[in-house]
Scaffold this motif. Structure first.
Motif, PDB file in Angstrom:
ATOM      1  N   ASN A  40       0.840  -1.196   0.000  1.00 28.94           N
ATOM      2  CA  ASN A  40       0.000   0.000   0.000  1.00 28.94           C
ATOM      3  C   ASN A  40       0.872   1.241   0.000  1.00 28.94           C
ATOM      4  O   ASN A  40       1.549   1.541   0.986  1.00 28.94           O
ATOM      5  N   PRO A  41       0.876   2.007  -1.096  1.00 28.33           N
ATOM      6  CA  PRO A  41       1.747   3.201  -1.168  1.00 28.33           C
ATOM      7  C   PRO A  41       1.314   4.293  -0.205  1.00 28.33           C
ATOM      8  O   PRO A  41       2.078   5.215   0.057  1.00 28.33           O
ATOM      9  N   LEU A  42       0.108   4.214   0.309  1.00 31.25           N
ATOM     10  CA  LEU A  42      -0.390   5.251   1.224  1.00 31.25           C
ATOM     11  C   LEU A  42      -0.219   4.856   2.685  1.00 31.25           C
ATOM     12  O   LEU A  42      -0.757   5.531   3.572  1.00 31.25           O
ATOM     13  N   ARG A  43       0.493   3.779   2.903  1.00 25.92           N
ATOM     14  CA  ARG A  43       0.640   3.335   4.292  1.00 25.92           C
ATOM     15  C   ARG A  43       1.356   4.410   5.112  1.00 25.92           C
ATOM     16  O   ARG A  43       2.215   5.143   4.608  1.00 25.92           O
ATOM     17  N   VAL A  44       1.017   4.469   6.371  1.00 22.05           N
ATOM     18  CA  VAL A  44       1.623   5.428   7.292  1.00 22.05           C
ATOM     19  C   VAL A  44       2.763   4.734   8.025  1.00 22.05           C
ATOM     20  O   VAL A  44       2.596   3.625   8.542  1.00 22.05           O
ATOM     21  N   ALA A  45       3.908   5.386   8.042  1.00 23.61           N
ATOM     22  CA  ALA A  45       5.074   4.795   8.711  1.00 23.61           C
ATOM     23  C   ALA A  45       4.783   4.619  10.198  1.00 23.61           C
ATOM     24  O   ALA A  45       4.199   5.487  10.841  1.00 23.61           O
ATOM     25  N   ARG A  46       5.189   3.495  10.723  1.00 23.89           N
ATOM     26  CA  ARG A  46       4.997   3.217  12.143  1.00 23.89           C
ATOM     27  C   ARG A  46       6.356   3.093  12.808  1.00 23.89           C
ATOM     28  O   ARG A  46       7.276   2.508  12.255  1.00 23.89           O
ATOM     29  N   TYR A  47       6.467   3.691  13.988  1.00 24.13           N
ATOM     30  CA  TYR A  47       7.718   3.669  14.722  1.00 24.13           C
ATOM     31  C   TYR A  47       7.523   2.920  16.036  1.00 24.13           C
ATOM     32  O   TYR A  47       6.465   2.990  16.652  1.00 24.13           O
ATOM     33  N   ILE A  48       8.541   2.197  16.412  1.00 26.78           N
ATOM     34  CA  ILE A  48       8.492   1.485  17.683  1.00 26.78           C
ATOM     35  C   ILE A  48       9.503   2.111  18.650  1.00 26.78           C
ATOM     36  O   ILE A  48      10.525   2.666  18.233  1.00 26.78           O
ATOM     37  N   ARG A  49       9.179   2.018  19.910  1.00 23.81           N
ATOM     38  CA  ARG A  49      10.040   2.576  20.954  1.00 23.81           C
ATOM     39  C   ARG A  49      11.152   1.583  21.273  1.00 23.81           C
ATOM     40  O   ARG A  49      10.906   0.413  21.532  1.00 23.81           O
ATOM     41  N   VAL A  50      12.369   2.077  21.251  1.00 24.15           N
ATOM     42  CA  VAL A  50      13.547   1.262  21.571  1.00 24.15           C
ATOM     43  C   VAL A  50      14.205   1.843  22.812  1.00 24.15           C
ATOM     44  O   VAL A  50      14.505   3.034  22.864  1.00 24.15           O
ATOM     45  N   GLU A  51      14.405   1.001  23.808  1.00 23.09           N
ATOM     46  CA  GLU A  51      15.020   1.443  25.060  1.00 23.09           C
ATOM     47  C   GLU A  51      16.207   0.537  25.371  1.00 23.09           C
ATOM     48  O   GLU A  51      16.102  -0.689  25.285  1.00 23.09           O
ATOM     49  N   THR A  52      17.323   1.152  25.703  1.00 20.57           N
ATOM     50  CA  THR A  52      18.546   0.407  26.009  1.00 20.57           C
ATOM     51  C   THR A  52      18.964   0.688  27.445  1.00 20.57           C
ATOM     52  O   THR A  52      19.083   1.842  27.842  1.00 20.57           O
ATOM     53  N   TRP A  53      19.151  -0.377  28.194  1.00 21.38           N
ATOM     54  CA  TRP A  53      19.628  -0.275  29.573  1.00 21.38           C
ATOM     55  C   TRP A  53      21.095  -0.689  29.619  1.00 21.38           C
ATOM     56  O   TRP A  53      21.501  -1.652  28.963  1.00 21.38           O
ATOM     57  N   THR A  54      21.859   0.031  30.424  1.00 23.41           N
ATOM     58  CA  THR A  54      23.278  -0.279  30.600  1.00 23.41           C
ATOM     59  C   THR A  54      23.593  -0.356  32.089  1.00 23.41           C
ATOM     60  O   THR A  54      23.223   0.543  32.846  1.00 23.41           O
ATOM     61  N   TRP A  55      24.287  -1.410  32.484  1.00 20.36           N
ATOM     62  CA  TRP A  55      24.670  -1.593  33.882  1.00 20.36           C
ATOM     63  C   TRP A  55      26.074  -1.056  34.105  1.00 20.36           C
ATOM     64  O   TRP A  55      26.814  -0.788  33.137  1.00 20.36           O
ATOM     65  N   PRO A  56      26.491  -0.843  35.370  1.00 20.49           N
ATOM     66  CA  PRO A  56      27.828  -0.291  35.642  1.00 20.49           C
ATOM     67  C   PRO A  56      28.937  -1.045  34.915  1.00 20.49           C
ATOM     68  O   PRO A  56      28.833  -2.243  34.682  1.00 20.49           O
ATOM     69  N   VAL A  57      29.968  -0.322  34.554  1.00 30.30           N
ATOM     70  CA  VAL A  57      31.142  -0.796  33.810  1.00 30.30           C
ATOM     71  C   VAL A  57      30.847  -0.885  32.314  1.00 30.30           C
ATOM     72  O   VAL A  57      31.743  -0.718  31.490  1.00 30.30           O
ATOM     73  N   GLY A  58      29.586  -1.101  31.922  1.00 30.40           N
ATOM     74  CA  GLY A  58      29.209  -1.072  30.513  1.00 30.40           C
ATOM     75  C   GLY A  58      29.306  -2.386  29.786  1.00 30.40           C
ATOM     76  O   GLY A  58      29.114  -2.441  28.558  1.00 30.40           O
ATOM     77  N   LEU A  59      29.578  -3.485  30.504  1.00 29.66           N
ATOM     78  CA  LEU A  59      29.704  -4.786  29.851  1.00 29.66           C
ATOM     79  C   LEU A  59      28.365  -5.482  29.664  1.00 29.66           C
ATOM     80  O   LEU A  59      28.277  -6.444  28.896  1.00 29.66           O
ATOM     81  N   ARG A  60      27.324  -5.025  30.355  1.00 24.56           N
ATOM     82  CA  ARG A  60      26.003  -5.651  30.250  1.00 24.56           C
ATOM     83  C   ARG A  60      24.979  -4.612  29.813  1.00 24.56           C
ATOM     84  O   ARG A  60      24.892  -3.522  30.381  1.00 24.56           O
ATOM     85  N   THR A  61      24.214  -4.982  28.800  1.00 22.79           N
ATOM     86  CA  THR A  61      23.144  -4.126  28.289  1.00 22.79           C
ATOM     87  C   THR A  61      21.914  -4.978  28.006  1.00 22.79           C
ATOM     88  O   THR A  61      22.009  -6.201  27.851  1.00 22.79           O
ATOM     89  N   ALA A  62      20.772  -4.322  27.939  1.00 20.02           N
ATOM     90  CA  ALA A  62      19.522  -4.975  27.555  1.00 20.02           C
ATOM     91  C   ALA A  62      18.761  -4.022  26.652  1.00 20.02           C
ATOM     92  O   ALA A  62      18.666  -2.823  26.941  1.00 20.02           O
ATOM     93  N   THR A  63      18.238  -4.531  25.554  1.00 23.08           N
ATOM     94  CA  THR A  63      17.517  -3.714  24.581  1.00 23.08           C
ATOM     95  C   THR A  63      16.069  -4.173  24.496  1.00 23.08           C
ATOM     96  O   THR A  63      15.799  -5.368  24.309  1.00 23.08           O
ATOM     97  N   PHE A  64      15.160  -3.208  24.649  1.00 23.52           N
ATOM     98  CA  PHE A  64      13.723  -3.486  24.586  1.00 23.52           C
ATOM     99  C   PHE A  64      13.147  -2.817  23.352  1.00 23.52           C
ATOM    100  O   PHE A  64      13.513  -1.691  22.997  1.00 23.52           O
ATOM    101  N   ARG A  65      12.222  -3.507  22.709  1.00 24.15           N
ATOM    102  CA  ARG A  65      11.447  -2.934  21.615  1.00 24.15           C
ATOM    103  C   ARG A  65       9.968  -3.044  21.979  1.00 24.15           C
ATOM    104  O   ARG A  65       9.477  -4.140  22.198  1.00 24.15           O
ATOM    105  N   ASP A  66       9.342  -1.871  22.051  1.00 24.58           N
ATOM    106  CA  ASP A  66       7.954  -1.801  22.512  1.00 24.58           C
ATOM    107  C   ASP A  66       7.764  -2.515  23.846  1.00 24.58           C
ATOM    108  O   ASP A  66       6.784  -3.233  24.069  1.00 24.58           O
ATOM    109  N   GLY A  67       8.758  -2.329  24.742  1.00 25.06           N
ATOM    110  CA  GLY A  67       8.631  -2.816  26.108  1.00 25.06           C
ATOM    111  C   GLY A  67       9.010  -4.262  26.327  1.00 25.06           C
ATOM    112  O   GLY A  67       8.886  -4.750  27.456  1.00 25.06           O
ATOM    113  N   ARG A  68       9.492  -4.958  25.285  1.00 27.42           N
ATOM    114  CA  ARG A  68       9.856  -6.368  25.436  1.00 27.42           C
ATOM    115  C   ARG A  68      11.327  -6.567  25.087  1.00 27.42           C
ATOM    116  O   ARG A  68      11.833  -5.993  24.118  1.00 27.42           O
ATOM    117  N   LEU A  69      12.000  -7.396  25.882  1.00 24.75           N
ATOM    118  CA  LEU A  69      13.428  -7.636  25.690  1.00 24.75           C
ATOM    119  C   LEU A  69      13.671  -8.384  24.386  1.00 24.75           C
ATOM    120  O   LEU A  69      13.100  -9.448  24.156  1.00 24.75           O
TER     121      LEU A  69
END
Length: 263
Positions: free
Chosen positions: A222-251
Protein backbone atom coordinates in the motif's frame (compact mmCIF):
# COMPACT_ATOMS: atom_id res chain seq x y z
CA UNK A 1 63.47 28.10 80.37
CA UNK A 2 65.08 29.71 77.35
CA UNK A 3 63.43 27.10 75.03
CA UNK A 4 59.91 27.49 76.39
CA UNK A 5 58.81 30.36 74.18
CA UNK A 6 60.30 29.04 70.91
CA UNK A 7 58.78 25.62 71.61
CA UNK A 8 55.39 27.11 72.37
CA UNK A 9 55.58 29.19 69.19
CA UNK A 10 56.52 26.12 67.14
CA UNK A 11 53.60 24.12 68.56
CA UNK A 12 51.24 26.99 67.86
CA UNK A 13 52.40 27.18 64.24
CA UNK A 14 52.18 23.41 63.74
CA UNK A 15 48.84 22.92 65.50
CA UNK A 16 46.71 23.52 62.36
CA UNK A 17 48.87 21.06 60.40
CA UNK A 18 48.61 18.42 63.10
CA UNK A 19 44.86 18.85 63.43
CA UNK A 20 44.10 18.92 59.69
CA UNK A 21 44.35 15.15 59.05
CA UNK A 22 42.26 14.39 62.11
CA UNK A 23 39.49 16.77 61.16
CA UNK A 24 39.64 15.64 57.53
CA UNK A 25 39.18 12.01 58.60
CA UNK A 26 36.37 12.74 61.03
CA UNK A 27 33.95 11.24 58.53
CA UNK A 28 34.06 9.92 54.99
CA UNK A 29 30.26 10.03 54.83
CA UNK A 30 28.49 13.03 53.33
CA UNK A 31 25.13 12.11 54.87
CA UNK A 32 24.39 14.43 57.83
CA UNK A 33 24.86 12.98 61.32
CA UNK A 34 21.19 13.35 62.26
CA UNK A 35 20.09 11.47 59.14
CA UNK A 36 22.61 8.68 59.73
CA UNK A 37 21.42 8.17 63.29
CA UNK A 38 17.72 8.18 62.36
CA UNK A 39 18.32 5.72 59.51
CA UNK A 40 20.23 3.38 61.81
CA UNK A 41 17.42 3.47 64.37
CA UNK A 42 14.83 2.68 61.69
CA UNK A 43 16.74 -0.08 59.88
CA UNK A 44 18.99 -1.84 62.38
CA UNK A 45 17.41 -5.20 63.19
CA UNK A 46 14.68 -4.83 60.56
CA UNK A 47 13.37 -7.94 58.81
CA UNK A 48 12.76 -7.38 55.09
CA UNK A 49 12.55 -9.20 51.74
CA UNK A 50 15.05 -9.20 48.89
CA UNK A 51 13.62 -7.12 46.07
CA UNK A 52 15.57 -9.06 43.43
CA UNK A 53 17.66 -12.19 43.27
CA UNK A 54 21.19 -11.50 44.52
CA UNK A 55 24.60 -12.99 43.93
CA UNK A 56 26.75 -14.03 46.87
CA UNK A 57 30.42 -13.28 46.17
CA UNK A 58 33.69 -12.78 48.07
CA UNK A 59 33.94 -9.40 49.80
CA UNK A 60 37.19 -8.71 47.98
CA UNK A 61 40.08 -9.14 50.49
CA UNK A 62 37.83 -9.83 53.49
CA UNK A 63 37.62 -13.61 53.73
CA UNK A 64 35.37 -13.51 56.78
CA UNK A 65 32.38 -11.97 54.97
CA UNK A 66 30.50 -12.27 51.71
CA UNK A 67 29.30 -9.54 49.37
CA UNK A 68 25.61 -9.61 48.43
CA UNK A 69 24.71 -7.79 45.21
CA UNK A 70 21.96 -7.87 42.55
CA UNK A 71 24.70 -7.16 40.00
CA UNK A 72 26.90 -9.67 38.24
CA UNK A 73 30.63 -9.59 39.11
CA UNK A 74 31.52 -7.88 35.81
CA UNK A 75 29.15 -5.00 36.65
CA UNK A 76 30.36 -4.32 40.20
CA UNK A 77 32.44 -1.14 40.44
CA UNK A 78 33.40 -0.70 44.09
CA UNK A 79 37.19 -0.85 43.89
CA UNK A 80 39.64 0.21 41.18
CA UNK A 81 43.29 -0.65 40.59
CA UNK A 82 46.11 1.84 40.01
CA UNK A 83 45.04 2.33 36.39
CA UNK A 84 41.41 2.96 37.34
CA UNK A 85 40.18 -0.41 36.09
CA UNK A 86 37.48 -2.14 38.15
CA UNK A 87 38.66 -4.80 40.60
CA UNK A 88 36.25 -7.76 40.46
CA UNK A 89 35.14 -9.14 43.83
CA UNK A 90 35.45 -12.77 42.73
CA UNK A 91 33.22 -15.46 41.24
CA UNK A 92 29.59 -16.04 42.18
CA UNK A 93 29.35 -18.61 44.97
CA UNK A 94 25.57 -18.87 45.14
CA UNK A 95 22.35 -17.04 44.31
CA UNK A 96 19.69 -16.06 46.85
CA UNK A 97 16.28 -15.75 45.11
CA UNK A 98 14.13 -12.67 45.31
CA UNK A 99 11.58 -12.68 48.09
CA UNK A 100 13.97 -14.33 50.55
CA UNK A 101 13.75 -13.02 54.11
CA UNK A 102 16.78 -11.13 55.31
CA UNK A 103 17.53 -9.30 58.55
CA UNK A 104 19.42 -6.02 58.48
CA UNK A 105 21.76 -6.34 61.42
CA UNK A 106 23.40 -2.94 61.07
CA UNK A 107 23.49 0.02 58.70
CA UNK A 108 27.04 1.38 58.91
CA UNK A 109 28.24 4.63 57.38
CA UNK A 110 31.94 5.26 56.58
CA UNK A 111 32.96 7.61 59.37
CA UNK A 112 36.69 8.07 59.85
CA UNK A 113 36.89 5.54 62.66
CA UNK A 114 34.81 2.99 60.75
CA UNK A 115 37.00 3.30 57.65
CA UNK A 116 40.17 2.62 59.63
CA UNK A 117 38.64 -0.49 61.20
CA UNK A 118 37.57 -2.08 57.91
CA UNK A 119 39.99 -4.49 56.22
CA UNK A 120 42.27 -3.04 53.54
CA UNK A 121 41.38 -4.15 50.05
CA UNK A 122 37.65 -3.69 50.62
CA UNK A 123 35.33 -0.80 49.62
CA UNK A 124 35.94 0.88 52.95
CA UNK A 125 34.54 4.32 52.03
CA UNK A 126 31.08 3.05 51.09
CA UNK A 127 28.09 2.54 53.39
CA UNK A 128 27.79 -1.12 54.40
CA UNK A 129 24.60 -3.00 55.27
CA UNK A 130 25.33 -6.03 57.45
CA UNK A 131 22.87 -8.84 56.77
CA UNK A 132 21.87 -12.24 58.04
CA UNK A 133 19.56 -14.81 56.47
CA UNK A 134 17.19 -16.37 59.02
CA UNK A 135 17.50 -20.13 59.03
CA UNK A 136 20.88 -20.19 57.27
CA UNK A 137 22.98 -23.14 58.42
CA UNK A 138 26.13 -21.04 58.65
CA UNK A 139 26.27 -17.28 58.74
CA UNK A 140 29.59 -16.06 57.41
CA UNK A 141 28.48 -12.47 57.68
CA UNK A 142 26.91 -10.90 54.61
CA UNK A 143 27.35 -7.31 53.46
CA UNK A 144 25.51 -5.23 50.87
CA UNK A 145 27.58 -2.24 49.79
CA UNK A 146 25.77 0.97 48.86
CA UNK A 147 27.01 3.66 46.49
CA UNK A 148 29.04 6.58 47.82
CA UNK A 149 27.31 9.44 46.00
CA UNK A 150 24.65 9.97 48.64
CA UNK A 151 24.15 13.20 50.54
CA UNK A 152 20.64 13.00 51.98
CA UNK A 153 18.39 10.63 53.90
CA UNK A 154 16.28 10.24 50.75
CA UNK A 155 19.33 9.09 48.77
CA UNK A 156 20.00 6.33 51.29
CA UNK A 157 16.34 5.27 51.37
CA UNK A 158 16.32 5.02 47.57
CA UNK A 159 19.45 2.84 47.63
CA UNK A 160 17.96 0.59 50.31
CA UNK A 161 14.69 0.44 48.37
CA UNK A 162 16.54 -0.94 45.34
CA UNK A 163 17.64 -3.89 47.46
CA UNK A 164 14.93 -4.52 50.04
CA UNK A 165 11.16 -4.48 50.30
CA UNK A 166 8.72 -4.51 53.23
CA UNK A 167 6.33 -6.60 51.12
CA UNK A 168 7.09 -10.02 49.69
CA UNK A 169 7.92 -9.53 45.96
CA UNK A 170 7.74 -13.26 45.34
CA UNK A 171 3.95 -12.86 45.31
CA UNK A 172 4.41 -10.87 42.09
CA UNK A 173 6.79 -13.57 40.84
CA UNK A 174 3.95 -16.09 40.87
CA UNK A 175 2.22 -14.06 38.15
CA UNK A 176 5.02 -14.55 35.59
CA UNK A 177 5.60 -17.64 33.47
CA UNK A 178 7.50 -20.58 35.01
CA UNK A 179 10.34 -20.02 32.52
CA UNK A 180 10.70 -16.34 33.45
CA UNK A 181 10.42 -17.16 37.14
CA UNK A 182 13.24 -19.68 36.88
CA UNK A 183 15.39 -17.20 34.93
CA UNK A 184 14.87 -14.48 37.55
CA UNK A 185 15.77 -16.85 40.36
CA UNK A 186 18.96 -17.79 38.48
CA UNK A 187 19.71 -14.18 37.39
CA UNK A 188 19.32 -14.86 33.68
CA UNK A 189 17.47 -13.03 30.92
CA UNK A 190 14.98 -14.46 28.44
CA UNK A 191 13.70 -12.97 25.22
CA UNK A 192 10.34 -11.28 25.70
CA UNK A 193 10.87 -10.26 29.34
CA UNK A 194 9.51 -6.86 30.35
CA UNK A 195 11.48 -4.23 32.24
CA UNK A 196 10.24 -5.28 35.66
CA UNK A 197 11.34 -8.85 35.07
CA UNK A 198 14.75 -7.81 33.77
CA UNK A 199 15.32 -5.56 36.78
CA UNK A 200 14.30 -8.37 39.12
CA UNK A 201 16.98 -10.55 37.52
CA UNK A 202 19.91 -8.18 36.89
CA UNK A 203 19.18 -5.32 39.27
CA UNK A 204 18.65 -1.66 38.47
CA UNK A 205 20.63 -0.39 35.44
CA UNK A 206 22.97 2.56 35.74
CA UNK A 207 21.77 4.31 32.56
CA UNK A 208 18.80 4.13 30.22
CA UNK A 209 18.45 5.54 26.69
CA UNK A 210 15.32 5.86 24.59
CA UNK A 211 15.20 5.93 20.79
CA UNK A 212 12.77 4.97 18.06
CA UNK A 213 13.08 3.04 14.83
CA UNK A 214 10.86 2.52 11.84
CA UNK A 215 8.87 -0.70 11.80
CA UNK A 216 7.98 -2.62 8.66
CA UNK A 217 4.34 -2.06 7.81
CA UNK A 218 2.22 -5.18 7.42
CA UNK A 219 0.67 -3.80 4.22
CA UNK A 220 3.89 -3.03 2.39
CA UNK A 221 2.13 -2.96 -1.01
CA UNK A 222 0.00 0.00 0.00
CA UNK A 223 1.75 3.20 -1.17
CA UNK A 224 -0.39 5.25 1.22
CA UNK A 225 0.64 3.34 4.29
CA UNK A 226 1.62 5.43 7.29
CA UNK A 227 5.07 4.79 8.71
CA UNK A 228 5.00 3.22 12.14
CA UNK A 229 7.72 3.67 14.72
CA UNK A 230 8.49 1.48 17.68
CA UNK A 231 10.04 2.58 20.95
CA UNK A 232 13.55 1.26 21.57
CA UNK A 233 15.02 1.44 25.06
CA UNK A 234 18.55 0.41 26.01
CA UNK A 235 19.63 -0.27 29.57
CA UNK A 236 23.28 -0.28 30.60
CA UNK A 237 24.67 -1.59 33.88
CA UNK A 238 27.83 -0.29 35.64
CA UNK A 239 31.14 -0.80 33.81
CA UNK A 240 29.21 -1.07 30.51
CA UNK A 241 29.70 -4.79 29.85
CA UNK A 242 26.00 -5.65 30.25
CA UNK A 243 23.14 -4.13 28.29
CA UNK A 244 19.52 -4.98 27.55
CA UNK A 245 17.52 -3.71 24.58
CA UNK A 246 13.72 -3.49 24.59
CA UNK A 247 11.45 -2.93 21.61
CA UNK A 248 7.95 -1.80 22.51
CA UNK A 249 8.63 -2.82 26.11
CA UNK A 250 9.86 -6.37 25.44
CA UNK A 251 13.43 -7.64 25.69
CA UNK A 252 14.86 -8.45 22.26
CA UNK A 253 18.63 -8.43 22.79
CA UNK A 254 21.27 -8.24 25.48
CA UNK A 255 24.99 -8.17 26.09
CA UNK A 256 26.14 -10.87 26.70
CA UNK A 257 23.79 -12.38 24.07
CA UNK A 258 20.57 -13.91 25.31
CA UNK A 259 21.63 -17.32 24.03
CA UNK A 260 24.69 -17.18 26.28
CA UNK A 261 22.58 -16.49 29.37
CA UNK A 262 19.98 -19.18 28.70
CA UNK A 263 20.42 -22.68 30.13
Amino acid sequence: MTCARPLALLLALCAPLLAAPLSGCATASTVPDADRHSLARAWDGKLVYLRSSVNVLPLFADGSRRLVSPLHPDSILLLADGRGAPVPPGPVESVVPMGSRVRIQKLEFPTGLVVTRRPPGTPREHPWVYLSFPGAAKDLGYVAVLRTAMTTREDVLAALGDLFSDEDPSLWLKSVSPEARRAIEEKRLLSGMDGEQVMASWGRPERTRQDSEAAADADADNPLRVARYIRVETWTWPVGLRTATFRDGRLTASTPPLEQDAR
